[in-house]
Motif scaffolding. Structure first.
Motif, mmCIF file in Angstrom:
data_model
loop_
_atom_site.group_PDB
_atom_site.id
_atom_site.type_symbol
_atom_site.label_atom_id
_atom_site.label_comp_id
_atom_site.label_asym_id
_atom_site.label_seq_id
_atom_site.Cartn_x
_atom_site.Cartn_y
_atom_site.Cartn_z
ATOM 1 N N LEU A 287 0.812 -1.224 0.000
ATOM 2 C CA LEU A 287 0.000 0.000 0.000
ATOM 3 C C LEU A 287 0.843 1.271 0.000
ATOM 4 N N GLN A 288 2.153 1.116 -0.096
ATOM 5 C CA GLN A 288 3.044 2.276 -0.249
ATOM 6 C C GLN A 288 3.620 2.332 -1.669
ATOM 7 N N THR A 289 3.269 1.383 -2.518
ATOM 8 C CA THR A 289 3.872 1.292 -3.849
ATOM 9 C C THR A 289 3.228 2.248 -4.837
ATOM 10 N N ASP A 290 3.927 2.478 -5.941
ATOM 11 C CA ASP A 290 3.369 3.287 -7.038
ATOM 12 C C ASP A 290 2.118 2.629 -7.604
ATOM 13 N N ALA A 291 2.091 1.288 -7.631
ATOM 14 C CA ALA A 291 0.934 0.571 -8.165
ATOM 15 C C ALA A 291 -0.330 0.902 -7.367
ATOM 16 N N TYR A 292 -0.209 0.956 -6.052
ATOM 17 C CA TYR A 292 -1.352 1.303 -5.199
ATOM 18 C C TYR A 292 -1.775 2.749 -5.437
ATOM 19 N N GLU A 293 -0.812 3.654 -5.423
ATOM 20 C CA GLU A 293 -1.109 5.069 -5.607
ATOM 21 C C GLU A 293 -1.814 5.321 -6.942
ATOM 22 N N LYS A 294 -1.378 4.626 -7.985
ATOM 23 C CA LYS A 294 -1.976 4.801 -9.303
ATOM 24 C C LYS A 294 -3.433 4.339 -9.311
ATOM 25 N N GLN A 295 -3.719 3.232 -8.631
ATOM 26 C CA GLN A 295 -5.092 2.716 -8.589
ATOM 27 C C GLN A 295 -5.999 3.619 -7.753
ATOM 28 N N LEU B 73 -11.801 -1.288 -4.008
ATOM 29 C CA LEU B 73 -10.547 -1.405 -3.264
ATOM 30 C C LEU B 73 -10.108 -2.863 -3.177
ATOM 31 N N LYS B 74 -11.058 -3.758 -2.971
ATOM 32 C CA LYS B 74 -10.726 -5.182 -2.880
ATOM 33 C C LYS B 74 -10.244 -5.753 -4.210
ATOM 34 N N LYS B 75 -10.531 -5.025 -5.310
ATOM 35 C CA LYS B 75 -10.130 -5.497 -6.638
ATOM 36 C C LYS B 75 -8.779 -4.928 -7.086
ATOM 37 N N TYR B 76 -8.164 -4.090 -6.227
ATOM 38 C CA TYR B 76 -6.845 -3.553 -6.573
ATOM 39 C C TYR B 76 -5.881 -4.727 -6.804
#
Length: 412
Positions: free
Chosen positions: A332-340, A357-360
């Protein structure tokens, strides 16, 4: 106060060389400062934003996207370095200081010294709790959108110590500001270092393996694709009313309790312990802000630590519960999370939908030992970041205490 009375006071703290200087006199604001309405410019000076955080600062130096017409700029007032500005929010955050020459909206009142003073002394004094309290004491209607007038400012009594004492106090607080700035840079460097490492330790967009891998896991194959919902479950927050709030009881965690990705218990709300509908938050739950008036706070998260008081979380929050808390927290600190998160918010929406959120989607190592290795490594950096953030908070609290004690309160 009649003509025979005189406002004087002693500060709680005083530098040794000024101990025998006697009581500090107070003078009315209009004795020290005068209003300035200089419009003599060719619109070629930088437009200043008047902020509580940065004082008066050129708009291009901060994220301040307000457009003004060339015609309106003609009426703007010239601000010189060392001037002070009364703003609409001065009743909350004091009077702002300008370290820049520029122009500002005619709606603001510009104050310039009438006599020899140390401007930095008053820069700090105008931000003290005791000054803001005096500013609010006898001024009505400010909270209805009215600004403090020069006449109202003139009625305020301001301390007027010897110029040498002003200089000493200003130097002391300025050096502390310099130290805080240096420590802030260290904190930002640590955060940047961690972000850089994470970009190497987690797969880039479109990749299934990271660029860097710990030696013992090289050749362990591709990472697997998982949704957040496959890693744990969401626990909804509590909806409560003002009537449910108590001075103590069940702690309700809100967005203000997340600071630098850790739980901070400085701004707490409690509800009655027997309230219905509260899902208790547990140690190692990940608290996530899913709705807020400020988009910058949405998606922010922190692990709930051990030794927390009995707590739940508010309706604008959610909790993610998983057996892989340390590793998922790093996801939850990654760029992938931030982008979603940004994709969910779009231009107008100020919330994350729990179902979405559960589908991230994330990629993670198949081997739990590799997950743990990454989590432990990054957690060590988090410990350094937290320690640095706490050091800065201590320095800021120390400065706040000094500002309260180095400046006198009025005694008639």
């Amino acid at each position: 106060m009649n003509k025979k009375e005189k406002a004087t006071s002693f500060p709680r703290l005083r530098f040794p060389q000024f101990q025998n200087y006697g009581a500090i006199n107070f003078k009315n604001g209009n004795h020290i400062f005068e209003p300035i309405s200089d419009r003599n410019h060719n619109s070629d000076l930088p437009v200043l934003a008047i902020t509580q955080e940065h004082g008066a600062i050129p708009r291009e130096l901060i994220d301040y996207n307000v457009t003004v017409t060339d015609k309106s700029i003609e009426s703007y007032k010239v601000v010189q370095k060392g001037d002070f500005i009364i703003s609409l929010r001065s009743f909350q955050g004091g009077i702002e200081y300008s370290m820049f020459r520029g122009i500002c909206s005619p709606a603001y009142i510009i104050l310039r010294k009438k006599m020899p003073i140390n401007e930095l002394y008053y820069k700090y004094y105008f931000k003290t709790g005791k000054f803001i309290q005096e500013l609010n004491k006898n001024i009505e209607g400010i909270r209805d959108g009215k600004m403090v007038s020069y006449s109202q400012f003139s009625s305020l009594l301001l301390p007027m110590p010897d110029i040498k004492e002003q200089q000493k106090i200003a130097d002391c607080l300025s050096s502390l500001d310099d130290l805080i700035t240096a420590e802030d840079k260290k904190l930002e460097a640590l955060k940047k270092h961690k972000k850089g490492l994470m970009q190497k330790l987690f797969p880039a967009e479109g990749e299934t393996v990271p660029e860097w891998r710990f030696p013992e896991f090289r050749g362990s194959g591709e990472w697997e694709k998982k949704t957040l919902g496959q890693l744990g479950e969401l626990v909804s927050g509590l909806t409560y009313s003002p009537d449910d709030i108590r001075e103590s009881g069940l702690l309700v965690l809100r967005s203000s309790n997340i600071k630098n990705n850790r739980i901070c218990l400085e701004d707490n709300v409690y509800v009655r312990a027997d309230i219905k509908g509260a899902n208790l938050s547990l140690p190692n739950d990940i608290l996530i802000c899913v709705r807020n008036g400020s988009k910058t706070l949405i998606g922010k998260n922190a692990i709930i630590p051990e030794n927390m008081p009995l707590c739940t979380h508010g309706a604008f929050m959610t909790v993610f519960r998983t057996k892989k808390a340390k590793f998922v927290f790093q996801l939850l600190q990654t760029d992938a999370y931030e982008k979603q998160v940004k994709a969910d918010l779009g231009a107008t929406i100020n919330s994350i939908n729990g179902t979405k959120l559960k589908k991230y989607v994330f990629y993670l190592p198949k081997d739990p030992k590799e997950q743990q290795k990454i989590a432990d490594f990054l957690s060590c950096l988090d410990t350094l970041i937290t320690a640095q953030a706490e050091k800065i908070e201590f320095l800021r609290d120390h400065k706040k205490g000094l500002m309260q004690d180095l400046f006198p309160s009025i005694r008639r």
